[in-house]
Design a protein around this motif. Structure first.
Motif: not given
Lengths: 376, 152, 112, 288
Positions: D51-55
């Motif tokens: 999720i972090k990478l997506w953001g």
């Protein structure tokens, strides 16, 4: 002489920058590799990323403050740097070091070596992708750091150096703890012996990699475990009378490759533990500090053995509280030419193994400035 | 707390760069990753790639040669990012204050979010520093999300 | 035969070596070199500490009757403690906390 | 009724793939940590990372890279769906091969030498996996008379009794697919020591999230194929796959990183010979 055939097809070489920021080297040095496919054709080390100008600052400071500056030449072997500086000043001011302080110095010097060698064994394991071994060794290394904290109040920087002796003492109860904890470390590292001596994959990765023949090692001026791995028993501790009294003999391996250098360090771990135990036994009672307020005058050189090799301090004093010259020659600086000669001809996956096998400590190395003549 | 912010707090990947420290802090950063302190509990992974890192750990006082490298690394890191100065010399130069080739603190090159004292900074202090940094990251993350909403 | 096997399996079944640090705080060792503080009732503003400090983290201002100490510059070498004649400087085992800014701690003599 | 349950199970298998694959990665990280006597990250750590990478703000080096990253994910998902549809084994293998090619091309599309070398090694990794996979598929054909997965399901005895050596060799495939040492030469989930992050070097932000998810699913895909060795009961099949997964993690901690030459040697000699012997035994002794 190699003959260059101009008729051969012009090969396309890749230039592969290794650093200044790279996970395999925590410190910034750039090694520019010229690669033919994966084979190393040429290496150019580029220094200067951690150059701070310590030698100049040492001339600007009051000579007593320099102990702490010299300790921070290198954080891993900080004690030996500070101790060597103290010994230089003691030489210049004719200060007699109490006998007990000499033994204390041996103990902390060996503690530093123990810490540094375990650190290196772990980092080396990490560099070849052996993560569990890295974690295992660093877990056991914490015992030594805790021991450091018990005596000196800090895990890394001992700050117990003083001109004319030591700032802290090891009393009977602490000595007991030293013996107990060192025995624990010895047992825990002993368990890993088969990994270093027998493990097939470990040997496959290190044996025959980065060969530095005996005469080449002498010619290139290699020091420390690098030269001892090439079969030359060069160790500055043999010059130290206190170390001699503990019948110290350098560890030597003959196979001249990365594997030999690993084993030298692995064996020195046990040797250091033995030395500390002996020093604790033979340590006489008495004062630990002999204060002398004289200003240093004259020039002198002191050589000591760092975990990475021979360390030389050259100091010129002029009878004031400032020194007119401090020159430090550190082992990694002396080992870099050998490193370059080791690397050529090997392949890309061998780089971490060979670069790590000399135990590069770049922050030690960088004190000199290259002055380039501009073409006019 | 929003999912994205929570995820960001749970997975701070760090990039470590040495700008001329004595190695004391570097080995303590590594020690923080090893079993006794195990920073991976917080999702911290030492990633070697600036493009994938969230927190830049800097040790050392910075000098004239590596300041360009440091600036490059900082610029290559994607938002939201944080900078932690680890150790006294990264904070203010400390013992290297009169060394001719140091700048005296990394905050002269890149903006620093969290200062971690100690010479060398201990793993405990580094972990404390990361906890502080995460609070700041939460603020940054929320600001970023507000900005995105406004942009839409 | 891979030689690490025994150790790895031993680790797998035994408790991890991790100290769950911020949640479990281990007892600090008595020798730990932690934060410094000045006892201004004892301090006679002799500037000995300022003179010995290797990193110039201490500033003694006798005219303003105060001591400025920069914990973000201090090496925790404790030379100041060793050299203080009045024994005005004391240390604690708590480590200096990290911060968003470089704090300067000021110790002042109370006005009578 | 049974047909409907069967249908529902297949849909569930595909839909739960990302969650199960993420959990597997979480278990992997936890187990690795425990083997190194660490506490390890929480089980849901991979999801936080994703999720972090997506953001994160992406740095796109060139236009083709996001497409290829998506291709890597898409072809892997296709492979998993084809297993659910019980399609042709060879077809499935080569579909997933395209996914790997996508990753390698994405790595090649940038100028970074780390990425390029990583891409090259990714291709070598494919080269060492493929013979094992194809030979195993041939073994399945020898036994069931068809490359269709449905024929494995229809076959009365589990494959594990007929192809035990082939199953053992799947550990090599799993280790290479999970990018674990000794064969993590093209890149690994942690900082890779000599190539920074190998093939993953130039990905950032959402492209990295896509590749990360693709990698989880790739492992899940390989484990699904292993589970086919006991296709009659998918719980036992899953258990077999999990045992092999555990062995792969164990191997990761037991060995340092080896050369790509060693990887080819291991898979092409040891792997090849094991399966061949297995097949010859089947043919000669008419086990079937």
């Amino acid at each position: 002489m190699s003959s260059h055939n101009t008729a051969t097809i012009q090969k396309e070489y890749t230039v592969f920058p290794f650093g200044p920021q790279h996970p395999v080297l925590p410190e910034p040095i750039q090694l520019r590799f010229t690669l033919d496919e994966e084979k190393i054709v040429d290496v150019v080390p580029q220094l200067g990323y951690v150059h701070r100008g310590i030698e100049r600052a040492a001339e600007l400071n009051d000579y007593k403050r320099n102990i702490y500056l010299c300790e921070r030449v290198c954080g891993i072997c900080n004690y030996i740097h500070g101790m060597t500086y103290c010994r230089v000043i003691e030489d210049l001011t004719d200060t007699e070091v109490p006998e007990r302080a000499k033994y204390l110095r041996i103990i902390w010097q060996e503690m530093g070596r123990l810490q540094s060698h375990l650190l290196w064994l772990g980092l080396f394991a990490d560099a070849i992708g052996f993560e569990s071994l890295f974690m295992q060794i660093w877990r056991d290394r914490e015992i030594i750091l805790t021991l450091n904290e018990k005596t000196n109040g800090h895990r890394i920087h001992l700050s117990t150096n003083a001109i004319g002796g030591a700032r802290k003492d090891i009393d009977a109860s602490l000595a007991k703890e030293y013996r107990k904890d060192l025995e624990l470390v010895r047992e825990k590292i002993k368990v890993l012996e088969p990994v270093f001596y027998k493990d097939k994959s470990f040997r496959q990765l290190t044996e025959g990699k980065g060969i530095l023949p005996k005469n080449q090692a002498n010619f290139m001026g290699a020091v420390g475990p690098t030269i001892r791995g090439s079969g030359i028993p060069q160790d500055m501790r043999t010059l130290d009378p206190t170390c001699k009294a503990l019948d110290f003999k350098p560890v030597v391996y003959e196979s001249c490759d990365s594997y030999a250098r690993t084993l030298v360090r692995f064996d020195e771990v046990f040797q250091s533990i033995e030395l500390i135990n002996k020093a604790l036994d033979q340590m006489p009672d008495g004062p630990i500090l002999n204060k002398n307020e004289k200003f240093p005058e004259g020039t002198t050189i002191v050589r000591t053995e760092q975990p990475r090799g021979e360390l030389i301090y050259y100091v010129e004093g002029n009878g004031t509280n400032k020194l007119s010259r401090v020159k430090i020659r550190t082992p990694t600086g002396a080992n870099i030419p050998s490193l370059v000669s080791m690397l050529i001809g090997h392949e890309l996956p061998d780089i971490p193994v060979i670069v790590h096998s000399i135990d590069p400590c770049i922050s030690c190395t960088e004190r000199y400035v290259q002055v380039k003549k501009e073409a006019s | 707390m929003k999912l994205m912010t929570k995820a960001r707090l749970k997975s701070p990947w760090v990039l470590h760069f040495d700008t001329g420290s004595c190695n004391g802090c570097d080995i303590e950063i590594l020690a923080a990753l090893t079993p006794k302190f195990d920073a991976e509990r917080f999702g911290i992974v030492n990633i070697g790639d600036p493009k994938q890192a969230d927190i830049l750990l800097i040790t050392g006082p910075a000098n004239h040669r590596n300041k360009t490298v440091l600036k490059n690394l900082y610029d290559q890191m994607p938002e939201p990012k944080l900078v932690m100065a680890i150790g006294e010399c990264a904070c203010s130069g400390a013992i290297f204050h009169n060394c001719p080739n140091t700048l005296g603190g990394v905050d002269k090159v890149v903006p620093v979010d969290v200062y971690v004292p100690g010479c060398a900074a201990r793993p405990e202090q580094i972990v404390d520093g990361v906890v502080l940094a995460l609070q700041k990251l939460a603020e940054k993350s929320e600001q970023l999300e507000k900005k995105e909403k406004k942009g839409e | 035969m891979p030689e690490m096997l025994k150790e790895i399996l031993k680790n797998l079944v035994s408790k991890p070596a991790t100290v769950n640090y911020p949640f479990v705080k281990p007892e600090p060792l008595p020798a730990t070199r932690g934060a410094l503080s000045w006892d201004m009732d004892r301090c006679d503003q002799c500037q000995d500490c300022e003179r010995v400090c290797p990193s110039m983290a201490i500033k003694v201002l006798p005219e303003e009757k105060r001591v400025e100490y920069q914990p973000f510059k201090c090496l925790f070498c404790f030379l100041c403690i060793d050299n203080c004649m009045q024994q005005a400087i004391s240390n604690s085992t708590t480590l200096t906390a990290p911060g968003y800014e470089k704090r300067v701690e000021v110790f002042e003599i109370k006005k009578q | 009724m049974t047909q409907e349950i069967d249908m529902a199970l297949r849909v569930l298998y595909v839909l739960s793939a990302p969650i199960l694959a993420g959990l597997l990665t979480g278990i992997d990280r936890k187990l690795t940590a425990r083997m190194q006597s660490r506490m390890g990250p929480p089980l849901l750590q991979p999801f936080y990372d994703l999720i972090k990478l997506w953001g994160k703000e992406p740095f796109i080096t060139n236009n083709i890279q996001p497409t290829l990253a998506f291709g890597y994910l898409a072809f892997t998902v296709t492979g998993i769906s084809l297993i659910a549809l019980q399609e042709d084994l060879l077809f499935i293998l080569y579909t997933v091969l395209i996914a790997d090619v996508c990753l390698a091309v994405a790595a090649y599309s940038t100028k970074s030498p780390y990425s390029n070398l990583g891409g090259k090694r990714e291709l070598l990794a494919m080269l060492s996996i493929e013979p094992i996979m194809v030979l195993t598929a041939i073994g399945v054909h020898l036994i069931t008379g068809s490359f269709q997965i449905s024929s494995i399901f229809a076959y009365p005895t589990p494959l594990i009794f007929i192809l035990p050596a082939a199953l053992a060799v799947q550990v090599i495939v799993l280790v290479i697919d999970m990018k674990k040492s000794p064969f993590d030469i093209s890149g690994s989930s942690h900082a890779h020591q000599s190539l920074v992050r190998g093939v993953y070097t130039e990905f950032s932000g959402y492209t990295q999230a896509l590749v990360e998810l693709g990698h989880w699913l790739k492992v899940y895909f390989t484990m699904s194929l292993i589970a086919l060795f006991w296709a009659q009961n998918f719980l036992i099949g899953g258990a077999i796959a999990f045992v092999l997964f555990f062995v792969a993690i164990l191997i990761d901690n037991l060995y340092p990183r080896l050369d790509w030459k060693d990887m080819l040697k291991t898979s092409w000699t040891f792997g090849f010979i094991m399966i061949l012997v297995n097949l010859i035994v089947i043919v000669v002794f008419k086990v079937i």
